[in-house]
Design an enzyme around this catalytic site. Structure first.
Site, mmCIF file in Angstrom:
data_model
loop_
_atom_site.group_PDB
_atom_site.id
_atom_site.type_symbol
_atom_site.label_atom_id
_atom_site.label_comp_id
_atom_site.label_asym_id
_atom_site.label_seq_id
_atom_site.Cartn_x
_atom_site.Cartn_y
_atom_site.Cartn_z
ATOM 1 N N ARG A 1 -5.538 0.833 1.518
ATOM 2 C CA ARG A 1 -6.006 0.891 0.129
ATOM 3 C C ARG A 1 -7.510 1.124 0.201
ATOM 4 N NH1 ARG A 1 -3.508 -0.974 -4.749
ATOM 5 N NH2 ARG A 1 -1.548 -1.151 -3.646
ATOM 6 N N CYS B 1 0.823 -1.210 0.000
ATOM 7 C CA CYS B 1 0.000 0.000 0.000
ATOM 8 C C CYS B 1 0.856 1.259 0.000
ATOM 9 C CB CYS B 1 -0.922 0.024 1.211
ATOM 10 S SG CYS B 1 -2.240 -1.177 1.107
#
Ligand code: SPV
Ligand code: MN
Length: 620
Positions: free
Chosen positions: A416, A270
């Site tokens: 995310r 991420c």
């Protein structure tokens, strides 16, 4: 001792004996007897010993030399490309319960099983005995570690990733206070990847501060000092009053030569490494941090000294420093990417054209190759990685090895998230940050673990895969950590993955550089904010000026209003999900958690009654 004398040659025996540590001798003897290697090599901190391990990785074909000097490539089995959550567990005795969210296994039967798996597993192989130190040497943060492995790749990788510890052990003498790791890759296939994946086990034994890892090669399952030690350290910190977090550590440069240190927690894949490597700032670490309160401040160290970074998407424009490191003559290990006949490595997202054929983790590869299920196999695995020492990096922070660590000014949490959080927002307080930012972190799943990708998953503090203590207790420890601090670090939430209605990312990869400059100024009270129900967001004028200064970009008011809209239905849905998760799965969740989430919900409801579902910042 007799057993060790019989198995080890004089030189190697001496190296062990010189440590003057009976617990080390006993542990090594026990596993030499049980795993029955043909040969044992004891590695000190000397250049000669380290070179020995590096050469063995090539000799045993666990690594292959590439065209650039110092570069090698390693492959894990096609089905051994990520952390194996299903076969990883914390060992618990009868009656012990860590809650539903933590994978546990019965201690007695699991130990019996793993001892069976380990019996004679190293027959005909060489065992590497290595000593490392987690955190800087000679520091209140240091934890000495003993690694036994029959993989030269693992022993070599750890050499790039961790501080040497033989001298640290010697200094400490006869103590049993160290972490222990036993790893065996087990039998290998002709391509030198693990054969017996059915006997893959990663067992964390808190009672003995020992982790066992068998029949796997992927770093997240085998590098003892990485995610395996992390579980032991969280448990140790729980008893001793400090924290182990899945966090990057970086210096952010502010006005007037000022540098402010940030920690950042992001689930795997991420943007954690790319944040730590942000252009214009300095890296201390990209994965794991220890935090302690010292003299009324929070101080942190990078537990590691190297990087086991994701390579997909690394290109010269977005990641110039890593790009340069990956193209210079220096020691580094690629894993699970493609090499060509010219011994040049390639990965998804690299500059230029991808080759049509080569060799990688699925064997010979030509464009269009399909796997068993008929899916096309890409050039590299999405979780393919590179391993290098931070010492090689141009942007290395001067405090990496500071025994006192760095003073933490801010902590950032991000996952995310395509539709809920704004790109950057300050939490209203330490507690609100711990609960509503860190404790509410969710992320769409990625290739860093085996299993489905793209599902929204709860991942508090991005640490859920690594907790060996009940989640509620862990959250409470985080809340308590700020007690007694006059000026605790500020907490922020960030979202690099927000998308517009047509599914396009709102922000470019470089935009985060602006968010960090803004947060740095907030730490020093130099910019003002607008208050939303969930925190404090930047004012347009400040971002406009920073976009110009940092990226030479014109940031429009329209972009600002769209990106920083308070998305009330999504925020409320998130609160409901998070509350339900804690209610159902975390019986020891602190009462504060529900109080703070409910308060946030009430503020969102009130704002919605006034301004509707989507509230642009100009209405605040
Ligand atoms: C992660 O997945 O969070 C990593 C790599 O940092 S691993 O070693 O697999 O944990
Ligand atoms: Mn990680």
């Amino acid at each position: 001792m007799n057993l060790l004398k019989a198995k080890l040659d004089d030189a190697n025996y001496k190296k062990l004996e010189n440590l003057g540590n009976a617990a080390v001798m006993q542990f090594v003897a026990r596993y030499v007897e049980h795993c029955n290697p043909a040969k044992v090599y004891v590695t000190t901190d000397s250049a000669e010993d380290i070179a020995y391990v590096r050469n063995k990785a090539l000799e045993y074909k666990e690594e292959k030399a590439l065209a650039t000097k110092g570069h090698t490539i390693h492959f894990d089995n096609y089905k051994d490309q990520g952390r194996d959550k299903a076969n990883t567990g914390v060992l618990v005795s009868k009656g012990e319960n860590l809650g539903k969210l933590i994978e546990t296994l019965d201690r007695d039967s699991s130990l019996t099983k793993v001892q069976q798996i380990l019996k004679n597993i190293m027959a005909g192989k060489e065992l590497f005995v290595r000593f490392f130190c987690l955190g800087p040497n000679k520091s209140v943060f240091s934890i000495p570690c003993l690694q036994l492995t029959d993989s030269a790749y693992v022993a070599h990788s750890e050499d790039l990733l961790y501080r040497h510890g033989y001298e640290e052990f010697r200094r400490r003498g006869d103590t049993a206070d160290f972490f222990k790791f036993v790893h065996s890759q087990g039998e290998l296939l002709p391509n030198n990847t693990c054969k017996n994946l059915q006997d893959r086990r990663i067992l964390v034994d808190l009672k003995e501060n020992t982790v066992y890892s068998t029949n796997t090669q992927y770093g997240g399952n085998t590098l003892g000092l990485k995610k395996l030690a992390m579980r032991l350290a969280i448990a140790k910190g729980d008893k001793e009053g400090w924290l182990t977090e899945h966090m990057l550590v970086m210096g952010v440069n502010g006005p007037k030569q000022r540098k402010t240190y940030f920690l950042g927690a992001f689930p795997s894949l991420c943007g954690k490494t790319s944040t730590a490597m942000m252009i214009g700032e300095s890296i201390v670490g990209d994965d794991i941090a220890y935090l302690r309160k010292i003299d009324g401040t929070v101080r942190a160290v990078n537990v590691e000294a190297g990087m086991f970074g994701i390579i997909q998407g690394i290109n010269s424009q977005d990641d110039p420093t890593i790009w340069k490191a990956l193209h210079s003559e220096r020691e580094l290990i690629f894993s699970n990417i493609l090499y060509t006949d010219e011994l040049v490595p390639h990965w998804i997202g690299k500059d230029g054209e991808l080759p049509e054929k080569g060799y990688h983790h699925s064997g010979e590869w030509t464009k269009g190759k399909k796997d068993e299920k008929g899916n096309e196999i890409p050039v590299s695995h999405p979780n393919a990685r590179f391993t290098l020492s931070l010492n090689y990096l141009d942007n290395l922070d001067k405090n990496l090895h500071n025994p006192a660590g760095v003073e933490v000014g801010a902590i950032v949490y991000g996952g995310r998230d395509s539709d809920t959080w704004v790109p950057v927002e300050e939490a209203l307080s330490w507690n609100d940050g711990i609960i509503c930012k860190g404790g509410s972190l969710e992320s769409e799943t990625t290739a860093a673990t085996l299993g489905a990708e793209g599902k929204r998953e709860f991942n508090a503090m991005s640490n859920m895969d690594f907790l060996p203590i009940p989640v509620g207790k862990y959250i409470q420890n985080n809340l308590d950590f700020a007690k007694g601090l006059q000026n605790p670090p500020k907490i922020f939430g960030v979202n690099y993955f927000l998308k517009d209605k047509s599914g396009n990312f709102y922000n470019g990869r470089q935009d985060k550089r602006v968010w960090y400059k803004w947060m740095e100024r907030r730490v020093h009270g130099e910019v003002e904010t607008l208050t939303t129900p969930t925190g404090r967001i930047p004012k347009y004028e400040d971002l406009k000026a920073l976009f110009k200064e940092v990226l030479d970009k014109d940031y429009t008011k329209a972009d600002y209003l769209a990106q920083f809209t308070v998305r009330i239905p999504e925020q409320l849905a998130k609160i409901d999900r998070i509350k339900a998760k804690y209610q159902q799965d975390v019986p020891d969740a602190p009462a504060t958690l529900f109080k703070l989430l409910d308060a946030q919900k009430k503020r969102l409801d009130d704002l919605r009654a006034k301004h509707g579902d989507n509230v642009t910042p100009d209405k605040l």
